[in-house]
Design an enzyme around this catalytic site. Structure first.
Site, mmCIF file in Angstrom:
data_model
loop_
_atom_site.group_PDB
_atom_site.id
_atom_site.type_symbol
_atom_site.label_atom_id
_atom_site.label_comp_id
_atom_site.label_asym_id
_atom_site.label_seq_id
_atom_site.Cartn_x
_atom_site.Cartn_y
_atom_site.Cartn_z
ATOM 1 N N ARG A 189 28.620 -12.498 -34.390
ATOM 2 C CA ARG A 189 28.510 -11.248 -33.522
ATOM 3 C C ARG A 189 27.004 -11.371 -33.587
ATOM 4 N NH1 ARG A 189 27.282 -8.891 -38.386
ATOM 5 N NH2 ARG A 189 29.162 -9.571 -39.602
ATOM 6 N N TYR A 230 28.217 12.168 -18.876
ATOM 7 C CA TYR A 230 30.041 11.731 -18.706
ATOM 8 C C TYR A 230 30.728 11.661 -20.085
ATOM 9 C CZ TYR A 230 33.121 8.366 -20.121
ATOM 10 O OH TYR A 230 34.815 7.508 -19.902
ATOM 11 N N ASP A 280 21.369 6.595 -18.357
ATOM 12 C CA ASP A 280 22.344 6.014 -17.922
ATOM 13 C C ASP A 280 23.379 5.330 -16.643
ATOM 14 O OD1 ASP A 280 25.571 5.368 -17.127
ATOM 15 O OD2 ASP A 280 26.426 6.546 -18.772
ATOM 16 N N LYS A 311 32.053 -0.698 -14.914
ATOM 17 C CA LYS A 311 32.875 0.682 -13.356
ATOM 18 C C LYS A 311 32.171 -0.666 -12.936
ATOM 19 C CE LYS A 311 33.890 3.734 -16.527
ATOM 20 N NZ LYS A 311 32.751 5.144 -16.495
HETATM 21 C C1 LIG Z 1 32.867 5.267 -18.091
HETATM 22 C C2 LIG Z 1 31.404 5.353 -18.750
HETATM 23 C C3 LIG Z 1 30.774 5.539 -19.915
HETATM 24 C C4 LIG Z 1 31.288 5.061 -21.080
HETATM 25 O O1 LIG Z 1 31.919 3.577 -20.460
HETATM 26 P P1 LIG Z 1 32.978 3.097 -21.820
HETATM 27 O O2 LIG Z 1 32.475 1.744 -21.290
HETATM 28 O O3 LIG Z 1 34.180 4.378 -20.517
HETATM 29 O O4 LIG Z 1 32.985 3.189 -23.142
HETATM 30 C C5 LIG Z 1 29.841 6.654 -19.706
HETATM 31 N N1 LIG Z 1 28.780 7.186 -19.546
HETATM 32 C C6 LIG Z 1 29.220 6.767 -18.046
HETATM 33 C C7 LIG Z 1 28.480 7.627 -16.314
HETATM 34 C C8 LIG Z 1 30.621 6.428 -17.414
HETATM 35 O O5 LIG Z 1 31.274 6.863 -15.645
#
Ligand SMILES: *Cc1c(COP(=O)(O)O)cnc(C)c1O
Length: 378
Positions: free
Chosen positions: A46, A98, A170, A195
């Site tokens: 961890r 998001y 982000d 993604k």
């Molecule tokens: C999918 C996404 C998230 C969340 O991520 P997860 O891996 O699904 O928890 C956060 N920000 C953006 C822009 C996203 O497309």
């Protein structure tokens, strides 16, 4: 080192023990100590794991920061970042963030007294006006989902610095291949690595990079305390995915540009959202702060009925949530990713019932064009 080289040679060097050119999967939870507290850098997985560590070093290099972190999902990463704050603190956020980010801020973190407001951060004056005495950070998503709005990262970071706030970005849509927020003044960059970084729809993960030793220590304290770490198998998959990020992003964008050109001239499409279009309101800004426009495009076909007709007819665009992988995906934000936002608020933001979002994949662009053409035909 150029970006494409860094994707392959960044992070930890070749395994010193065996010379293996790939990072081994250290499927292990604990490590032998020669005496109490006398261990070889790892004591419990961890706290730290060599495979995860290699990934963390890689993303740190790619974003040009001080320290990297790998989490079990993008949402785990965002939540851990928010744990840097405390009751009574306020975070100013992009209005069309998001959906999951909106949910954790408005439904979960409010339980602990962490406040947030959602404003149009593409307008710097709005950011400045909305700062409150208890504001601790500006949280930006750029480009946004699904409207591809772009925020001036350097402009927002300058405002944040003036008010002693953190800037958090982000960077999921652009990836470190196209955009590096830390170089533009941000303090913390995060990714849903689920993604583009993973890129193959086979792993859920989150990555964070911070720009200072202090933030690194604070975030490691939170990560180790709350435990949302990424496992070694998934860390390995991400390292593997990231190696081809450059060629994938180039090809995603090349395909997207062709599709956008077609959509922009199609009579059944009323509006196309893509930062690469000269008509996009932040096209010039986007060119300045990013090296590419990405593979996401949204467009309006006028009604829910028209959207449904399109979805029923496409054969290569799979109806699914998520984005950024080799296969093309199609979705209707109003009824999928953004369904938790009240309709009135959605319409205010521009997320209409006829809005369709495409994550353009790596299929042959001629097949993609033909597919969309027949799906849009009356
Ligand atoms: C999918 C996404 C998230 C969340 O991520 P997860 O891996 O699904 O928890 C956060 N920000 C953006 C822009 C996203 O497309």
């Amino acid at each position: 080192m150029k970006k494409k080289t860094q994707l392959i040679h960044g992070g930890k060097p070749i395994d010193p023990l065996t010379g293996a050119v790939n990072v081994p999967i250290y499927q292990v939870s604990t490590y032998k100590q020669d005496g109490v507290g006398n261990f070889k850098g790892y004591e419990y997985s961890r706290t730290g794991n060599p495979t995860r560590h290699a990934l963390e070093e890689l993303i740190k290099d790619l974003e040009g920061g001080e320290r990297g972190f790998a989490f079990g999902s993008g949402m785990a990463a965002i939540t851990a970042i928010m744990m840097l704050f405390k009751t009574g603190d306020h975070v100013l956020m992009t209005d069309d963030v998001y959906g999951g980010t909106y949910r954790v801020m408005s439904k979960v973190l409010t339980r602990f007294g962490i406040e947030s407001t959602f404003v149009d951060t593409s307008d710097l004056a709005t950011i400045e006006n909305e700062i409150k005495p208890n504001t601790k950070a500006i949280y930006i998503e750029t480009p946004t989902n699904p409207l591809l709005k772009v925020t001036d990262i350097k402009g927002a970071s300058d405002i944040a610095k003036k008010h002693s706030l953190l800037t958090i970005v982000d960077n999921t849509f652009s990836t470190p291949y196209w955009q590096n927020p830390i170089e533009l003044g941000a303090d913390i960059v995060l990714h849903s690595a689920t993604k583009y970084l993973g890129g193959h729809s086979d792993v859920v993960a989150g990555l964070v990079v911070v720009n200072s030793k202090e933030l690194g220590e604070e975030l490691h304290f939170v990560q180790n305390s709350t435990g949302g770490v990424l496992g070694p198998q998934d860390s390995f998959l991400l390292i593997r995915g990231i190696k081809t990020l450059g060629v994938r992003m180039e090809e995603h964008e090349a395909n997207t540009v062709e599709l956008v050109r077609f959509l922009d001239e199609h009579p059944s499409v009323s509006k196309v959202y893509y930062p690469g279009l000269a008509s996009h309101p932040q096209h010039e800004l986007s060119k300045m702060q990013s090296r590419g426009f990405g593979g996401m495009v949204s467009f309006d076909v006028g009604s829910e009925e028209n959207a449904d007709k399109l979805l029923a007819k496409t054969k290569y665009f799979t109806l699914a949530e998520s984005l950024g992988a080799v296969e093309s995906l199609i979705s209707v934000p109003a009824r999928m990713t953004h369904a938790s936002i009240p309709r009135e608020r959605r319409l205010e933001l521009g997320i209409t019932d006829g809005l369709v979002r495409i994550s353009v994949g790596l299929e042959d662009v001629e097949d993609l064009m033909e597919d969309i053409k027949q799906a849009l035909a009356e």
